[in-house]
Design a protein around this motif. Structure first.
Motif, short mmCIF file in Angstrom:
data_model
loop_
_atom_site.label_atom_id
_atom_site.label_comp_id
_atom_site.label_asym_id
_atom_site.label_seq_id
_atom_site.Cartn_x
_atom_site.Cartn_y
_atom_site.Cartn_z
N LEU A 1 36.02 36.46 35.56
CA LEU A 1 36.75 36.60 36.82
C LEU A 1 37.79 37.70 36.64
CD1 LEU A 1 37.51 35.81 39.67
CD2 LEU A 1 38.92 33.96 38.75
N LEU A 2 37.48 38.86 37.19
CA LEU A 2 38.41 39.99 37.14
C LEU A 2 39.40 39.85 38.29
CD1 LEU A 2 36.02 41.01 35.40
CD2 LEU A 2 36.39 43.27 36.37
N TYR A 3 40.68 39.96 37.99
CA TYR A 3 41.66 39.83 39.06
C TYR A 3 42.81 40.81 38.86
CZ TYR A 3 44.56 37.14 35.76
OH TYR A 3 45.32 36.77 34.68
N GLY B 1 40.61 49.56 41.43
CA GLY B 1 39.29 49.84 40.88
C GLY B 1 38.61 48.68 40.20
N LYS B 2 38.92 47.44 40.61
CA LYS B 2 38.33 46.28 39.94
C LYS B 2 36.83 46.18 40.16
CE LYS B 2 40.89 43.16 41.85
NZ LYS B 2 41.58 44.10 42.78
N SER B 3 36.38 46.43 41.40
CA SER B 3 34.95 46.31 41.68
C SER B 3 34.16 47.39 40.94
CB SER B 3 34.67 46.37 43.18
OG SER B 3 35.13 47.58 43.74
N ASN C 1 41.12 39.68 44.48
CA ASN C 1 42.45 40.24 44.72
C ASN C 1 43.51 39.15 44.81
OD1 ASN C 1 41.30 42.88 45.12
ND2 ASN C 1 40.72 42.26 47.18
N SER C 2 43.09 37.90 44.88
CA SER C 2 44.04 36.82 45.14
C SER C 2 43.51 35.51 44.56
CB SER C 2 44.27 36.68 46.65
OG SER C 2 45.20 35.70 46.94
N LEU C 3 43.94 35.16 43.37
CA LEU C 3 43.45 33.95 42.70
C LEU C 3 43.79 32.68 43.47
CD1 LEU C 3 44.12 34.51 38.88
CD2 LEU C 3 42.01 34.85 40.16
N ASP C 4 44.92 32.69 44.19
CA ASP C 4 45.33 31.46 44.86
C ASP C 4 44.43 31.09 46.03
OD1 ASP C 4 46.12 33.49 46.51
OD2 ASP C 4 48.15 32.74 46.85
N LYS C 5 43.49 31.98 46.39
CA LYS C 5 42.55 31.67 47.47
C LYS C 5 41.22 31.13 46.95
CE LYS C 5 44.50 35.09 50.66
NZ LYS C 5 44.25 36.32 51.46
N LEU C 6 41.12 30.95 45.63
CA LEU C 6 39.87 30.46 45.05
C LEU C 6 39.98 28.98 44.69
CD1 LEU C 6 38.97 33.39 42.62
CD2 LEU C 6 38.32 33.09 45.01
N LEU C 7 38.84 28.30 44.71
CA LEU C 7 38.83 26.90 44.31
C LEU C 7 39.24 26.76 42.85
CD1 LEU C 7 35.44 25.65 45.86
CD2 LEU C 7 37.76 25.24 46.73
N PRO C 8 40.11 25.79 42.54
CA PRO C 8 40.49 25.58 41.13
C PRO C 8 39.30 25.34 40.23
CG PRO C 8 41.92 24.33 42.61
CD PRO C 8 40.82 24.89 43.46
N LEU D 1 43.27 42.79 35.31
CA LEU D 1 43.33 44.25 35.32
C LEU D 1 44.68 44.65 35.93
CD1 LEU D 1 39.76 45.35 36.47
CD2 LEU D 1 40.70 45.26 34.16
N ALA D 2 45.41 45.46 35.21
CA ALA D 2 46.79 45.76 35.61
C ALA D 2 46.87 46.99 36.51
CB ALA D 2 47.64 45.98 34.35
N MET D 3 47.98 47.07 37.22
CA MET D 3 48.29 48.26 38.00
C MET D 3 48.55 49.42 37.05
SD MET D 3 48.89 48.93 41.34
CE MET D 3 49.74 47.58 42.18
N PRO D 4 48.06 50.63 37.36
CA PRO D 4 48.31 51.77 36.48
C PRO D 4 49.77 52.19 36.49
CG PRO D 4 47.26 52.49 38.50
CD PRO D 4 47.25 50.99 38.52
N GLU D 5 50.18 52.89 35.45
CA GLU D 5 51.50 53.51 35.45
C GLU D 5 51.57 54.54 36.58
OE1 GLU D 5 54.03 52.71 33.57
OE2 GLU D 5 52.93 51.21 32.39
#
Length: 344
Positions: A28-30, A36-38, A172-179, A190-194
């Motif tokens: 699960l990439l988040y 550029g996650k997809s 893009n939003s883990l809190d919208k997924l089933l636990p 995946l982090a935001m770039p500098e």
């Protein structure tokens, strides 16, 4: 072979490579939208299917498997996403043959959700032998687009994975997924770039005023590129100009003008504007709209903090239902009139 990843994804790729000997059945990439996650997920999928990956695990781009993948015809790969995204990808092709494809019959609007039939359609795919006894890979994004029946159907596959099958979900939003889905995936941030990395990339794409677009999108470079090329740029400028001079009459006119736009986008613009008001009032900092520093500074002096916090809360709640407003115009009027009342 050149590295196909964005510069800010190198460390994430190294981490993925460290897992190859103990490959999870589901990733699960988040992270923030627009980084550029997809694309990263599809790089992962292609590398897992490639017949001759290089020393760093990148797909060779030359073998038969890579050829199939690039044409989206690989027998061991499936991509699952809302119908709307497929329609948007096809729009540029359709434009070339628009005259030949026009019909007088109205078509059903493409779905913004991932529906249960799309998940059920994976059953046969997962139950047949893989090509050359390799892996099969399923990429699904955005995972929060799964409706409840589809999410429950996917959960069964995650609980009882087929052999040699790897799921790569993107969110893009883990809190919208089933636990229960979260608990069955290997979570991979995946982090935001500098900022310097993101600006350098945008400049390489030929974006003018990259710092302005990057700020408006909260530091997400792909989102900044999309917005810099979007037909919505004029609407955004009009929207911000009206917010900088709030009045009830202007709010009603603006709601009438903006009602045909995607409401989620308009509410997001309002959320960022309100954040900048709050941030400037608290710390004299502006994150999203530095071009409007003078206007935001003047408005911050006029607004009461408790009232500002209340409207921020209300706008966040509006975003949760913005996909399905009963009336787009009334929805926007309510939001904009509440905003203008802050300064009455």
């Amino acid at each position: 072979m050149s590295n196909p990843l964005f510069a800010w994804q190198t460390s994430a790729w190294d981490y993925f490579q460290s897992l190859r000997d103990r490959m999870p059945h589901a990733f699960l990439l988040y992270g923030p939208q627009g980084i550029g996650k997809s694309l990263f997920a599809e790089h992962m999928a292609q590398s897992l299917l490639c017949e001759r990956p290089d020393a760093h695990g990148h797909a060779c781009q030359a073998c038969g498997s890579c050829g199939w993948f690039l044409q989206y015809s690989h027998p061991d790969y499936r991509r699952v996403r809302p119908e709307l995204l497929d329609e948007e990808d096809a729009s540029s092709v359709e434009a070339d043959v628009e005259a030949a494809t026009k019909t007088s019959k109205a078509s059903k609007a493409p779905s913004k959700e991932i529906v249960i039939n799309q998940i059920r359609g994976l059953s046969d795919f997962m139950n047949i032998s893989t090509h050359r006894q390799g892996r099969r890979v399923i990429v699904l994004y955005p995972a929060e687009a799964l409706n409840i029946p589809a999410a429950n159907a996917l959960l069964k596959s995650l609980e009882e994975p087929s052999a040699n099958t790897v799921f790569i979900l993107v969110s893009n939003s883990l809190d919208k997924l089933l636990p229960t889905i979260l608990s069955r995936c290997h979570k991979f941030a995946l982090a935001m770039p500098e900022r310097d990395q993101a600006l350098a990339w945008l400049q390489a794409q030929g974006v003018k005023d990259p710092d302005v677009w990057l700020a408006q999108q909260g530091g997400a470079p792909l989102a900044a590129l999309d917005m810099s090329q979007s037909d919505n740029r004029g609407e955004l400028d009009d929207f911000l100009r009206q917010l900088s001079k709030p009045s009830a009459d202007a709010s009603l006119k603006l709601a009438d003008k903006m009602q045909k736009m995607e409401i989620i986008t308009t509410v997001a613009w309002m959320q960022r504007w309100l954040y900048d008001l709050f941030s400037y009032k608290q710390a004299a900092r502006i994150r999203y709209y530095p071009r409007y520093e003078r206007e935001i500074k003047a408005l911050a002096v006029r607004v009461d903090m408790n009232s500002l916090l209340r409207i921020i809360k209300n706008t966040n709640e509006r975003q949760a239902i913005a996909s399905h407003p009963l009336s787009a115009k009334l929805f926007l009027e309510d939001m904009l009139l509440e905003y203008s009342a802050l300064f009455a």
